[in-house]
Structures are given as structure tokens and as C-alpha cells.
Motif scaffolding. Structure first.
Motif, PDB file in Angstrom:
ATOM      1  N   TYR A  47      32.979  24.797  64.508  1.00 19.68           N
ATOM      2  CA  TYR A  47      31.699  24.637  63.801  1.00 19.68           C
ATOM      3  C   TYR A  47      31.815  23.789  62.535  1.00 19.68           C
ATOM      4  CZ  TYR A  47      30.967  28.624  66.827  1.00 19.68           C
ATOM      5  OH  TYR A  47      30.929  29.447  67.908  1.00 19.68           O
ATOM      6  N   ASP A  48      33.061  23.491  62.169  1.00 17.57           N
ATOM      7  CA  ASP A  48      33.266  22.792  60.900  1.00 17.57           C
ATOM      8  C   ASP A  48      33.215  21.278  61.147  1.00 17.57           C
ATOM      9  OD1 ASP A  48      34.100  21.726  58.522  1.00 17.57           O
ATOM     10  OD2 ASP A  48      35.786  23.098  58.259  1.00 17.57           O
ATOM     11  N   ASP A  49      31.987  20.718  61.131  1.00 16.82           N
ATOM     12  CA  ASP A  49      31.816  19.301  61.453  1.00 16.82           C
ATOM     13  C   ASP A  49      32.583  18.399  60.500  1.00 16.82           C
ATOM     14  OD1 ASP A  49      30.300  19.940  63.558  1.00 16.82           O
ATOM     15  OD2 ASP A  49      28.364  19.427  62.648  1.00 16.82           O
ATOM     16  N   SER A  50      32.635  18.796  59.226  1.00 12.96           N
ATOM     17  CA  SER A  50      33.282  17.917  58.246  1.00 12.96           C
ATOM     18  C   SER A  50      34.771  17.775  58.569  1.00 12.96           C
ATOM     19  CB  SER A  50      33.105  18.485  56.837  1.00 12.96           C
ATOM     20  OG  SER A  50      33.818  19.696  56.734  1.00 12.96           O
ATOM     21  N   TRP A  51      35.313  18.740  59.259  1.00 10.58           N
ATOM     22  CA  TRP A  51      36.729  18.653  59.641  1.00 10.58           C
ATOM     23  C   TRP A  51      36.893  18.079  61.046  1.00 10.58           C
ATOM     24  CZ3 TRP A  51      39.775  20.866  63.520  1.00 10.58           C
ATOM     25  CH2 TRP A  51      41.165  20.728  63.354  1.00 10.58           C
ATOM     26  N   ARG A  52      36.047  18.576  61.942  1.00  7.27           N
ATOM     27  CA  ARG A  52      36.240  18.258  63.358  1.00  7.27           C
ATOM     28  C   ARG A  52      35.914  16.800  63.675  1.00  7.27           C
ATOM     29  NH1 ARG A  52      32.458  18.555  67.231  1.00  7.27           N
ATOM     30  NH2 ARG A  52      31.154  19.519  65.673  1.00  7.27           N
ATOM     31  N   VAL A  53      34.842  16.294  63.064  1.00  6.67           N
ATOM     32  CA  VAL A  53      34.451  14.911  63.357  1.00  6.67           C
ATOM     33  C   VAL A  53      35.293  13.972  62.501  1.00  6.67           C
ATOM     34  CG1 VAL A  53      32.557  13.246  63.339  1.00  6.67           C
ATOM     35  CG2 VAL A  53      32.116  15.660  63.908  1.00  6.67           C
ATOM     36  N   THR A  54      35.877  12.989  63.160  1.00  4.18           N
ATOM     37  CA  THR A  54      36.759  12.073  62.430  1.00  4.18           C
ATOM     38  C   THR A  54      36.618  10.675  63.020  1.00  4.18           C
ATOM     39  OG1 THR A  54      39.050  11.707  61.756  1.00  4.18           O
ATOM     40  CG2 THR A  54      38.722  12.655  63.929  1.00  4.18           C
ATOM     41  N   LYS A  55      37.346   9.745  62.489  1.00  2.00           N
ATOM     42  CA  LYS A  55      37.317   8.376  63.025  1.00  2.00           C
ATOM     43  C   LYS A  55      38.598   8.133  63.814  1.00  2.00           C
ATOM     44  CE  LYS A  55      33.788   5.910  60.939  1.00  2.00           C
ATOM     45  NZ  LYS A  55      32.748   6.881  61.333  1.00  2.00           N
ATOM     46  N   CYS A  56      38.455   7.465  64.951  1.00  2.00           N
ATOM     47  CA  CYS A  56      39.629   7.114  65.749  1.00  2.00           C
ATOM     48  C   CYS A  56      40.424   6.056  64.992  1.00  2.00           C
ATOM     49  CB  CYS A  56      39.187   6.583  67.108  1.00  2.00           C
ATOM     50  SG  CYS A  56      40.526   5.848  68.050  1.00  2.00           S
ATOM     51  N   HIS A  57      41.718   6.261  64.816  1.00  2.00           N
ATOM     52  CA  HIS A  57      42.517   5.312  64.033  1.00  2.00           C
ATOM     53  C   HIS A  57      42.773   4.021  64.805  1.00  2.00           C
ATOM     54  CE1 HIS A  57      45.390   7.771  66.303  1.00  2.00           C
ATOM     55  NE2 HIS A  57      46.082   6.673  66.398  1.00  2.00           N
ATOM     56  N   ILE A  58      42.473   4.028  66.116  1.00  2.00           N
ATOM     57  CA  ILE A  58      42.706   2.810  66.901  1.00  2.00           C
ATOM     58  C   ILE A  58      41.454   1.929  66.932  1.00  2.00           C
ATOM     59  CG2 ILE A  58      43.261   1.890  69.195  1.00  2.00           C
ATOM     60  CD1 ILE A  58      44.983   4.436  69.580  1.00  2.00           C
ATOM     61  N   CYS A  59      40.320   2.531  67.370  1.00  2.00           N
ATOM     62  CA  CYS A  59      39.127   1.686  67.544  1.00  2.00           C
ATOM     63  C   CYS A  59      38.056   1.946  66.486  1.00  2.00           C
ATOM     64  CB  CYS A  59      38.545   1.880  68.935  1.00  2.00           C
ATOM     65  SG  CYS A  59      37.755   3.492  69.142  1.00  2.00           S
ATOM     66  N   GLY A  60      38.234   2.963  65.667  1.00  2.00           N
ATOM     67  CA  GLY A  60      37.267   3.220  64.610  1.00  2.00           C
ATOM     68  C   GLY A  60      36.032   3.989  65.047  1.00  2.00           C
ATOM     69  N   SER A  61      35.943   4.347  66.338  1.00  2.00           N
ATOM     70  CA  SER A  61      34.780   5.115  66.805  1.00  2.00           C
ATOM     71  C   SER A  61      34.802   6.516  66.206  1.00  2.00           C
ATOM     72  CB  SER A  61      34.812   5.286  68.333  1.00  2.00           C
ATOM     73  OG  SER A  61      34.957   4.057  68.959  1.00  2.00           O
ATOM     74  N   ASN A  62      33.622   7.156  66.275  1.00  2.00           N
ATOM     75  CA  ASN A  62      33.590   8.569  65.905  1.00  2.00           C
ATOM     76  C   ASN A  62      34.346   9.363  66.963  1.00  2.00           C
ATOM     77  OD1 ASN A  62      32.282   8.588  63.500  1.00  2.00           O
ATOM     78  ND2 ASN A  62      30.231   8.806  64.413  1.00  2.00           N
ATOM     79  N   ALA A  63      35.232  10.200  66.514  1.00  2.00           N
ATOM     80  CA  ALA A  63      36.046  10.985  67.454  1.00  2.00           C
ATOM     81  C   ALA A  63      36.062  12.437  66.997  1.00  2.00           C
ATOM     82  CB  ALA A  63      37.462  10.425  67.507  1.00  2.00           C
ATOM     83  N   GLN A  64      36.604  13.289  67.848  1.00  2.00           N
ATOM     84  CA  GLN A  64      36.652  14.731  67.520  1.00  2.00           C
ATOM     85  C   GLN A  64      38.092  15.181  67.450  1.00  2.00           C
ATOM     86  OE1 GLN A  64      33.880  17.162  68.377  1.00  2.00           O
ATOM     87  NE2 GLN A  64      32.377  15.698  69.138  1.00  2.00           N
ATOM     88  N   ARG A  65      38.348  16.063  66.515  1.00  2.00           N
ATOM     89  CA  ARG A  65      39.689  16.640  66.455  1.00  2.00           C
ATOM     90  C   ARG A  65      39.838  17.749  67.488  1.00  2.00           C
ATOM     91  NH1 ARG A  65      42.356  14.646  62.594  1.00  2.00           N
ATOM     92  NH2 ARG A  65      41.418  14.111  60.579  1.00  2.00           N
ATOM     93  N   GLU A  66      41.060  17.925  67.944  1.00  2.00           N
ATOM     94  CA  GLU A  66      41.408  19.118  68.740  1.00  2.00           C
ATOM     95  C   GLU A  66      41.197  20.333  67.830  1.00  2.00           C
ATOM     96  OE1 GLU A  66      41.911  21.463  71.094  1.00  2.00           O
ATOM     97  OE2 GLU A  66      43.188  20.018  72.176  1.00  2.00           O
ATOM     98  N   THR A  67      40.455  21.321  68.328  1.00  2.00           N
ATOM     99  CA  THR A  67      40.208  22.502  67.494  1.00  2.00           C
ATOM    100  C   THR A  67      41.155  23.653  67.824  1.00  2.00           C
ATOM    101  OG1 THR A  67      38.502  23.227  69.040  1.00  2.00           O
ATOM    102  CG2 THR A  67      37.779  21.978  67.104  1.00  2.00           C
ATOM    103  N   ASP A  68      41.967  23.499  68.865  1.00  2.00           N
ATOM    104  CA  ASP A  68      42.972  24.527  69.135  1.00  2.00           C
ATOM    105  C   ASP A  68      44.114  24.406  68.142  1.00  2.00           C
ATOM    106  OD1 ASP A  68      41.503  25.301  71.268  1.00  2.00           O
ATOM    107  OD2 ASP A  68      42.882  24.566  72.819  1.00  2.00           O
ATOM    108  N   THR A  69      44.790  25.510  67.906  1.00  2.00           N
ATOM    109  CA  THR A  69      45.969  25.503  67.042  1.00  2.00           C
ATOM    110  C   THR A  69      47.180  25.952  67.859  1.00  2.00           C
ATOM    111  OG1 THR A  69      45.381  27.732  66.344  1.00  2.00           O
ATOM    112  CG2 THR A  69      44.688  25.932  64.914  1.00  2.00           C
ATOM    113  N   PHE A  70      48.374  25.750  67.287  1.00  2.00           N
ATOM    114  CA  PHE A  70      49.597  26.131  68.003  1.00  2.00           C
ATOM    115  C   PHE A  70      49.743  27.641  68.113  1.00  2.00           C
ATOM    116  CE2 PHE A  70      51.816  22.101  66.311  1.00  2.00           C
ATOM    117  CZ  PHE A  70      51.601  21.419  67.493  1.00  2.00           C
ATOM    118  N   ASP A  71      50.305  28.049  69.225  1.00  2.00           N
ATOM    119  CA  ASP A  71      50.849  29.395  69.370  1.00  2.00           C
ATOM    120  C   ASP A  71      51.816  29.626  68.196  1.00  2.00           C
ATOM    121  OD1 ASP A  71      52.155  31.675  70.162  1.00  2.00           O
ATOM    122  OD2 ASP A  71      53.077  30.809  71.948  1.00  2.00           O
TER     123      ASP A  71
END
Ligand SMILES: [Zn+2]
Length: 1005
Positions: free
Chosen positions: A568-592
Motif C-alpha cells: 500500500y506504500d505507493d511512495s516506496w513501491r512505485v519507482t523508476k526503472c534504472h534502464i528505461c526510465g519507465s514507472n516500475a514497481q518494487r518487489e514487495t516480498d521480503t526475504f525469509d
């Protein structure tokens, strides 16, 4: 006079801290020793298990420092995990604040028991300077094919709309919502531990200093089994009559023309279905001559093809029915395709039952669906006489798609599931393995079934009369029979033969299989290390750029909505792709959270401020020389850690020579036993706190507070739910850190369970109090001054001749003790015993027999009552506190100082002081004593000339197996740690002891 343990502990803890005596030294001249305990989850409360674990480690670390090793003994916190998240939700706190607060509290508790950690290297895994490195490791794993993504099941709570961890699913329901949990498929990240399975299993043999039990558990978990892939040819077109008519089982015969038509229809379509070969996997290729059916899983690719095949026939018959209404009207009510679908749905219901843990997979009914297809036995052409040619192919619920190829051959005489299945569907049961040694009793014990009563009528042509003696199913190894070329082979040889045969004839090949699955590391939770992945609409699923690391976990998550706040945390989850600059999403899962503990021992090798794993630091410290932790981590944590060093090495982080020449993180492992206590129930059968109870004359337990009768249930692991825990804080408060350490180490060997006892902790306290009182008294005597003068002179001698002495003496303290001995400043009998106890106690500590070491130190202190001069007494007490110092460090430092030795030599904790013993003195008093049992010589033991008869008998029993086997033959293993019990047992069995001093011992039973 009573001993002010609180002041004493505090005083020395402060001094150690001020002088930083436990900080790891940059010392290259001494050999290294890396001592590590499994780091704790910061729950905020130290429990008895921690106290025991860390006391064992601390003794080991202190003892090695005293011996002159350069010791690394660090501590940290396994700080991510579900409890923090749960506590945060319940108390409206941030998981980070909760965790950091707990760490402070626990660190204080650990310091209060005087553990000699190098706090400068403390690591907290939930902080970015720790987890940033594992984000980078994950990217390396991806680049090297060790990490990958695939769909996998999660526990889905349909009310809270969230994924639950296994431990949040209680009896199949969500812990908060109470909703029935569903399985849902999600894309998740995995680490390819299976690529390393063989090495992880084989290398266990090289770990000589690991408990055998742990190695066996790991081996079983990895579960390497040698087997074979076997190709079976599927029989279809050539035998259409059999296939169609048997299978559809209709009375009505279609006429020749219609049959031709159907054949053409099938032939036209069958090629595209490619239904000619089926590859099965088996771990028992040697039983192939007993194959009676083939079973495939509902997810096997063949199932789809069979469904298409059914559709062809169903359609043909449907059309036929339309044109030939009269005759076919009542015959095909249920189409085969629909029947198959129904069956698959039924199987899925069974899987749900297993998934929800309502039943275990071995408990569910085995069901199958005959496909109408047969396979030809690969060896039929060569050995037609010993083989069932046509093997029916079933779809069955007990075959799992991710086991081997998802297809097996059934050999019902030698597999329980296959046997159940064969009974149900009346398939042949042909035995092909018999036990190596036939026993008429086995028949009765192992099975209700006699083989000759269950041989299916389908196979009357094979003479099984020779087979009367075996239980069925017989699943052990043995001798092959009924199997043509391999008759008389052992199962092991037969397996090799069959694999060779398959490979040479092109019907298959040998293949190892592993029980272990790849490690799923995705957790749909907030309080973990973010997985450094972004999902870009253009570039796809890509790792974040290394220069963007660390991906920080946002602080102050919003737990208002259920589920993972990262979503739900858009400010964290939504990011820019470092390759093409498009809007991208972060993986929201965390490590075991097992990820963090898989490499922390590498991190400890470097100081906190180091950038990453530093090769020269790894070279200096790895592997861990002694690892100590609970048996509950025998499988996963240790396996993951062993996997990580291999995976990191494959990614180029280091090679095996950088970490000690072997890709194993822990050279020696000690799994400490649990701390147990009597648990009680009340008259209603509810667990109740019974720590305050006393025993009446009739043996019943009464609660002191309530006067209620309590019912002891037994000695169980201390746990909250059973109210049988003891709070270490209370013990340290009432008895002091040294007494707590002494008791927890004294009552049983470190690897065995310890039973808590109030009289035990009392005893430990009284002993230390006595030593302190005696020492305090002696410190006021004139003889103390004399001893200090001598010590000063000896020290001066040592310093003047350091270069010579360094070769023959470990340290100054050894030299001091030796000089007192050589100059005969002390009673020679006392000296003799002192040297002997130094030798024995050192050996015991080295071998982790800490309980025995403590018993011997207590014996040594009893010599006090045989000392005549104050000088002898002081000297004795000094040796006692030196030997005690790894166990009761505060008291030892205090008395060392009291006698003036700190001023001469420094604090015990900062010097090398472990005493050498005089070998000559010890050897002079050793005698070889013949031991007889009922007049017959059973062995020879080494004893000291002045040992008591009782300890000689005990030594004889412990060291001569013919004696111990006789005495302990009927020993009750529940009492294996109880010394009193042992004594009684010995007393009951031995009738008489005849001991002729220093000549012979004869035990009569
Ligand atoms: Zn992109």
C-alpha cells in the motif's frame, strides 16, 4: 560473612569493559580461535536455554584465551521476523522500535552474566548496514543462476485478504480472522539449493567434529536416493480392440465398418498427440520385474493428451449414437472425458485435505483412474518368461507431480502405497525381493497377509509357490528372485545391473534424486529485508542496479489495512526503472529470515564499518572453530549456512582456500541439550505453575501459596505454556551470575538435557560462598605476603629468561606454579594432586565435559581440609580459582585480586594464564591395575596410586566395556544423567569388591 556477588560482578564487568579486554586483537603471532553461538532472536527476554547456550560458549572462549589463542567471540541479533510485526500490530508500535528496544534489554541481560563478547562487532540484521550486503548477494545469485522465480503455493486468508506464514495458520485457520485458509499460487523467489544437494550430503562425512545425529538428520532431509529413469513404450494403435472395448466395457459391439472408421479417426489424430513413450522415475529399478502397473500424477503432460484422445472417441461415439439411436441409447450416459474430469476434481479434494493437514498423505485413500492404455515392459522382448508384458497405465492421486517425472511403476509386493493400490484395483502382486535371512517369525510379526493368498488371479501362470515365507509388502533390501537375469543378486547389485542394462539398451539411465526442494525465500511480510527486484512494464522483472543499494525498508509502516504494508506504500513501491526510465514497481516480498542467519558468521569476521566481506578477514577467521546451538536448528539453519558458503563461493565472493580450505562454515558443532523442569497440572488437567510447591510425606505436591494439590506431569522443556519456566533474571538476582553459570554447567554434559533443581542452584551458590569466605580469611594471613614475595621473584626470573622459558612454558602463571612445585614450597602430596587435577580439568574442558570438570574442581577444593599450612591453603585456592575462572569469572578475578596477583600479573581476563601441569609428577603416580569380573581378567586401567576404592571401581566401569555393558545392561535411559541413580544401580548389581591396593581389583556380581 557473605559474598557480595552483585557488587563483585558489576565491578569486574566494568573493568573488563573499560579495558576492552574482550575486543578482538589484531594478533598474528597466536593461533586463531573462532567461537560462536547461534545468535538469538531479540524477543526481549533471555530464557534459560540462552543462559545455558551462552555459558557453554563463554567457557570455551575464555578457556581458549587463557591458553593463548587469539579469540573471536562475537554476538549479534537475528532481528527480522514475524513476532516484531505481530507485536507492532497489537501494540501500535513500529517493528523497528520494538526490536531495537528488545535488543537493548537483552544485551543488558547478557552483560549481566559476564559473557566475554566482543561487542565492537555486534551485528543487527534489521539494519541497512547488515542487510544491504545480502541484497547484493541476491543479485549475484540471480546472475549466477542460483536465484529464480516460479509460481508456488501460499496460505491465503480470504477474510483478511492476506498471505499467512505457516506458523500463523492454526488448525487450518487464520490466526486472526479464524477463516479457513486457502492455497493460492503466487510468483515467488527461490534459491537453487538442489544444485548443491549432492555435495551438501556427501560433505557431511568430512565434518568429523559434528554430532552424528545432526549429520544423519541432514542426510535424511537432503534425501539423496539413487534411482533410474525408465522409458516405457505406450501401446495404442496396434491393439485398438483391447484398448477401446475393454476400456469402455460396453456390451454393444460396433460393427466391422464402424470399427474401421474409429480406427482411422484415431490414427488420423493420434500422431499429433505423440502418445508413444512414458518416462517414469524409480528409486528401486531392481524391482522392475515385479512391475504390475504404471501410475502418473494428475498434472502429468500425458493426462492432457489422454483427454484429447478421449474426446476423439467420445465424439465418434456421440455421432454414432445420433445415427444409430436404438442400439446406443442407454450406453454412453457418461462420457469418458467427463469421467476423467470428475476424477481429477476428486484428487484435488484429497490434496486439499493433505494441504490443510487434516490427514497425512500416507493416510488418504489411494484412488486411480485406468486410462485404457498399456505400456510394454522394456525387458519383455529379452525375458518374456519372467515378465508381465502389458502394464496398465493409471492416473493416481498418490503420485506427486514434482516427484521425479510425476510417473512411477508400481511394484505392489515391495511398496506400501503400491500394495494398497493393487489390492483395491485387483492388480497383480508379484514378489521379487526376499529377506537375506529367512525367519519364520518375521512372517507373523510383519504382516497379516500371507503372500500366497493374495496373488492375483490374473497371474496364475507364474508359480509363486516358492514364495511362502515373506511378509508383504516387503520394503527392505534383500535377495532378488522371480527376476530372470538378476535372480540371486542382492538388491544393491541388482540396482547397478539394471541401471547398466537400461543405459546399454537405451531404455533409460541412472539418476539421483533428492528429497530436498529449492528454498523458497519470498515472504509476503513487511519486517524483512526487501528483495531488490523491480517489475518494469518494458524491461520485465529485473534486479535493481547495484549502485541503488541498499533498498531501504520504509520506516513507520501503516498496519491499518491487513496484509503487507509495502503493497500500500505507493511512495516506496512505485519507482523508476534504472534502464528505461519507465514507472516500475518494487518487489514487495521480503526475504525469509533464514537468509540473514545464513551468512552472519562471515560478517562477524570483519569490523562493523567494513564495506563488504573482506577476504583477508575471512582468511584470518574462517571457519568457525566451535559453533554452539540448539538441536532444533540441526536441519534448516545449518543446511542453509552450508549452502550459502557454496553459493557465495560460486558467485566469486571467495574461494575455499579463503575460508579454511573447505566449503564448510562450522568446523566443530555442539548441540546443547534443553533446560527442563518438572511441569504440573491441576485437578482439572490444566497446566499450572508448580514452582512454589513442596512435597508431603505421602509424596503428593502441595502449592505453598494456595495449598492446592498439584499433579506432576513429568520433566519437560521449560515453556511458557506449561508454566514450568524459571526466569534467569531472578536466579542472577538471588544467587549471582557465577552461581547461575556454575549450576547450569555442572549438572549434566552440555549436549544432554539439564533438569532444573532448586537444591542444585543453592548448592552452587553455597560452594562459591564458601570459596569466597575461605579466600577472604586467608587473604588476611601473613602467609599471603610470603606468597606475593615469592611470586614477584618468580616473575622477575621469568622476565629475565623469557626467551628460554617461552619455549617450555605457556605463560607466567604456569611458570609460577612449576617453581612452587620444584622448590618444594608446598606439601608434596598436595602438589601431586594439584598437578593431576590441572591435567584432568583441562582435558575435560577441552572435550566439553564441563560438568565433569566442575566436579573435579570441587574435589580439588576439598583438599583444603587436608592442607596444614596457610601457605598451602592459599596456593590451593589460587589453583582452584584459576581452574574455575572460565566458569565463574567474576569470583575468580575478585580472589585473584584479593591475593595480590592482579597487581603482579594483571586481570585473569587479560592475560594468558592456563596452567601447565608437571607430566613427571603425574606419571610417577600412575599405576596400571588389572581388573577382574567374577575372577576373570577383563582389562587393565590406569589409576593414581592414592585413588579411593570407590573412584577406582567407577573408573573401571567407565573404561572397560565388558564391565559397563554388564552393569548398565538394564539401565533406564530416562535417568542417564542422574548420578545418584547411577550409584544406586551400581550398588544393586555389584555384590562385592575385592581390592588389593595397587595390585588387583576384582568385582563380584
Ligand atoms: Zn525498464
Amino acid at each position: 560473612m557473605s559474598y557480595l556477588f552483585k557488587e563483585i560482578s558489576k565491578k569486574w564487568q566494568q573493568k573488563w569493559q573499560e579495558k576492552k579486554v574482550f575486543y578482538t586483537k589484531e594478533d598474528v603471532s597466536s593461533p586463531k580461535y573462532y567461537c560462536l553461538e547461534m545468535f538469538p532472536y531479540p524477543s526481549g527476554k533471555m530464557h534459560m536455554g540462552h543462559l545455558r547456550n551462552y555459558s557453554i560458549g563463554d567457557v570455551t572462549a575464555r578457556y581458549h584465551r587463557a591458553l593463548g589463542y587469539n579469540v573471536l567471540y562475537p554476538m549479534g541479533w537475528d532481528a527480522f521476523g514475524l513476532p516484531a510485526e505481530n507485536a507492532a500490530i497489537e501494540n501500535n508500535l513500529s517493528p523497528k522500535d520494538w526490536t531495537i528496544g528488545n535488543i537493548a534489554q537483552m544485551r543488558y541481560q547478557l552483560e549481566s552474566i559476564g559473557l566475554s563478547y566482543d561487542w565492537e562487532r555486534e551485528q543487527i540484521t534489521c539494519l541497512p548496514d547488515y542487510y544491504r550486503h545480502e541484497q547484493e548477494m541476491f543479485i549475484s545469485f540471480l546472475e549466477n543462476g542460483i536465484a529464480y522465480q516460479k509460481e508456488s503455493d501460499v496460505n491465503w486468508d480470504p477474510v483478511d485478504n492476506t498471505v499467512l506464514a505457516n506458523e500463523q495458520v492454526i488448525d487450518g485457520r487464520g490466526w486472526r480472522s479464524g477463516a479457513l485458509i486457502e492455497k493460492k499460487k503466487l510468483n515467488q523467489w527461490f534459491l537453487k539449493i538442489t544444485d548443491f544437494a549432492e555435495d551438501l550430503s556427501d560433505s557431511l562425512d568430512s565434518l568429523k567434529d559434528w554430532p552424528e545425529s545432526v549429520k544423519v538428520m541432514q542426510k535424511n532431509w537432503i534425501g539423496v536416493s539413487e534411482g533410474a529413469l525408465i522409458d516405457f513404450e505406450i501401446l495404442t494403435i496396434d491393439n485398438i480392440e483391447n484398448n477401446i472395448y475393454n476400456f469402455y466395457n460396453f456390451d454393444y459391439k460396433i460393427n466391422e465398418n464402424q470399427k474401421k472408421e474409429l480406427e482411422i479417426e484415431i490414427k488420423n489424430n493420434i500422431k499429433s498427440l505423440n502418445l508413444n513413450k512414458l518416462t517414469i522415475y524409480t528409486t528401486k529399478p531392481e524391482t522392475i520385474f515385479g512391475a504390475s502397473f504404471i501410475a502418473i500424477s494428475i498434472e502429468h503432460e500425458l493426462v492432457k493428451k489422454i483427454e484429447s484422445y478421449f474426446t476423439i472417441i467420445d465424439n465418434f461415439l456421440f455421432n454414432l449414437k445420433k445415427t444409430d439411436k436404438k442400439k446406443l441409447n442407454n450406453q454412453f450416459n457418461l462420457k469418458k472425458t467427463e469421467e476423467l474430469k470428475k476424477f481429477i476434481d476428486e484428487c484435488k479434494l484429497y490434496y486439499e485435505i493433505i494441504n490443510k493437514k487434516i490427514k497425512k498423505s500416507e493416510e488418504i485413500e489411494k484412488i486411480g483412474f485406468f486410462t485404457g492404455f498399456y505400456a510394454i515392459h522394456p525387458f519383455y522382448n529379452e525375458y518374456p518368461d519372467s515378465i508381465q508384458k502389458l502394464i496398465p497405465i493409471y492416473i493416481a492421486n498418490f503420485v506427486i507431480s514434482d516427484y521425479g517425472t510425476g510417473a512411477i511403476f508400481g511394484c505392489p509386493a515391495h511398496d506400501k502405497r503400491d500394495y494398497e493400490f493393487a489390492i483395491k484395483y485387483q492388480l497383480p502382486i508379484k514378489p521379487v525381493v526376499k529377506p537375506l535371512i529367512q525367519s519364520s517369525q518375521e512372517e507373523d510379526i510383519n504382516s497379516d497377509h500371507k503372500s500366497d493368498t493374495i496373488i492375483s488371479s490374473l497371474h496364475k501362470d507364474i508359480d509363486y509357490k516358492t514364495y511362502k515365507y515373506n511378509p508383504i509388502p516387503y520394503i527392505e533390501s534383500g535377495i532378488i528372485f522371480n527376476s530372470g537375469p538378476i535372480d540371486g543378486f542382492t538388491t544393491e547389485d541388482a540396482k547397478k545391473f539394471i541401471i547398466n542394462k537400461l543405459e546399454s539398451s537405451g531404455f533409460g539411465l541412472g539418476k539421483k534424486k533428492y528429497r530436498i526442494r529449492d528454498w523458497g525465500i519470498s515472504r509476503q511480510r513487511y519486517w524483512g529485508c526487501p528483495i531488490p527486484i523491480i517489475y518494469c512494464p518494458k524491461c520485465g522483472t529485473i534486479p535493481v542496479d547495484r549502485s541503488d543499494l541498499p533498498i531501504l525498508l520504509p520506516e513507520n509502516p501503516d498496519f491499518e489495512k491487513s496484509g503487507n504494508p509495502l503493497i500500500y506504500d505507493d511512495s516506496w513501491r512505485v519507482t523508476k526503472c534504472h534502464i528505461c526510465g519507465s514507472n516500475a514497481q518494487r518487489e514487495t516480498d521480503t526475504f525469509d529470515t533464514f537468509f540473514e542467519s545464513s551468512w552472519y558468521f562471515l560478517r562477524f569476521c570483519s569490523k562493523k564499518d567494513e564495506k563488504n566481506l573482506n577476504i583477508s578477514d575471512l582468511k584470518k577467521w574462517m571457519p568457525v572453530d566451535q559453533y554452539i546451538g540448539g538441536i532444533e536448528h540441526a536441519i534448516l539453519h545449518l543446511l542453509y549456512a552450508r549452502f550459502f558458503v557454496r553459493a557465495l563461493s560460486k558467485c566469486g565472493y571467495f574461494n575455499k582456500d579463503d575460508i579454511g580450505g573447505i566449503l564448510e562454515p562450522f568446523k566443530s558443532l555442539l548441540t546443547q541439550g534443553m533446560v527442563c523442569n518438572m511441569a504440573f497440572k491441576d485437578e482439572n488437567g490444566k497446566w499450572i505453575n508448580g514452582q512454589d510447591s513442596y512435597i508431603q510425606k505421602d509424596g503428593s505436591y502441595i502449592c505453598k501459596k494456595t495449598s492446592r494439590k498439584l499433579y506432576p506431569v513429568g520433566v519437560e522443556k521449560m515453556s511458557k505454556s506449561k508454566f514450568n519456566g524459571i526466569n534467569p533474571d531472578d536466579i542472577i538476582d538471588n544467587y549471582g551470575a557465577d552461581a547461575a553459570r556454575l549450576f547450569i554447567l555442572s549438572d549434566s554434559p552440555p549436549d544432554k538435557n539439564l533438569e532444573w533443581s532448586n537444591t542444585g542452584i543453592d548448592g552452587a551458590y553455597r560452594y562459591l560462598n564458601k570459596i569466597y569466605t575461605i579466600a577472604e580469611d586467608l587473604s588476611k594471613k601473613n602467609e599471603k605476603i610470603k606468597l606475593i614475595d615469592i611470586a614477584l621473584k618468580i616473575k622477575a626470573e621469568y622476565l629475565n629468561n623469557k626467551n628460554i622459558f617461552n619455549k617450555s612454558f605457556n605463560n607466567e602463571i604456569s611458570y609460577f606454579i612449576e617453581q612452587i612445585t620444584l622448590k618444594n614450597l608446598c606439601n608434596p602430596d598436595i602438589l601431586k594432586k594439584i598437578h593431576r587435577y590441572i591435567a584432568n580439568v583441562s582435558d575435560d574442558i577441552k572435550l566439553f565435559k564441563i560438568n565433569k570438570a566442575i566436579a573435579k574442581i570441587r574435589e580439588l577444593s576439598n583438599l583444603y581440609f587436608h592442607c596444614e599450612s596457610d601457605f598451602d591453603k592459599i596456593f590451593l585456592i589460587i589453583v582452584v580459582i584459576i581452574l574455575l575462572s572460565p566458569i565463574t569469572p567474576h569470583l575468580s578475578e575478585e580472589i585473584w585480586e584479593m591475593f595480590g596477583f592482579t597487581e603482579i600479573y594483571g586481570m585473569l581476563s587479560e592475560i594468558r594464564y592456563w596452567p601447565d601441569y608437571n607430566k613427571q609428577i603425574i606419571n610417577e603416580s600412575i599405576i596400571n591395575l588389572p581388573v577382574q569380573l567374577n575372577g576373570k581378567l577383563k582389562g587393565i586401567i590406569s589409576i593414581y596410586s592414592d585413588m579411593s576404592e570407590e573412584s577406582i571401581v567407577k573408573t573401571a566401569i567407565d573404561n572397560i566395556s565388558a564391565l559397563s555393558n554388564t552393569i548398565y545392561k538394564n539401565k533406564d535411559h530416562n535417568h542417564s544423567n542422574n548420578l545418584d541413580y547411577e550409584k544406586n544401580q551400581i550398588g544393586k548389581i555389584i555384590k562385592k569388591v575385592i581390592y588389593i591396593p595397587q595390585k588387583i581389583l576384582n568385582i563380584i556380581i
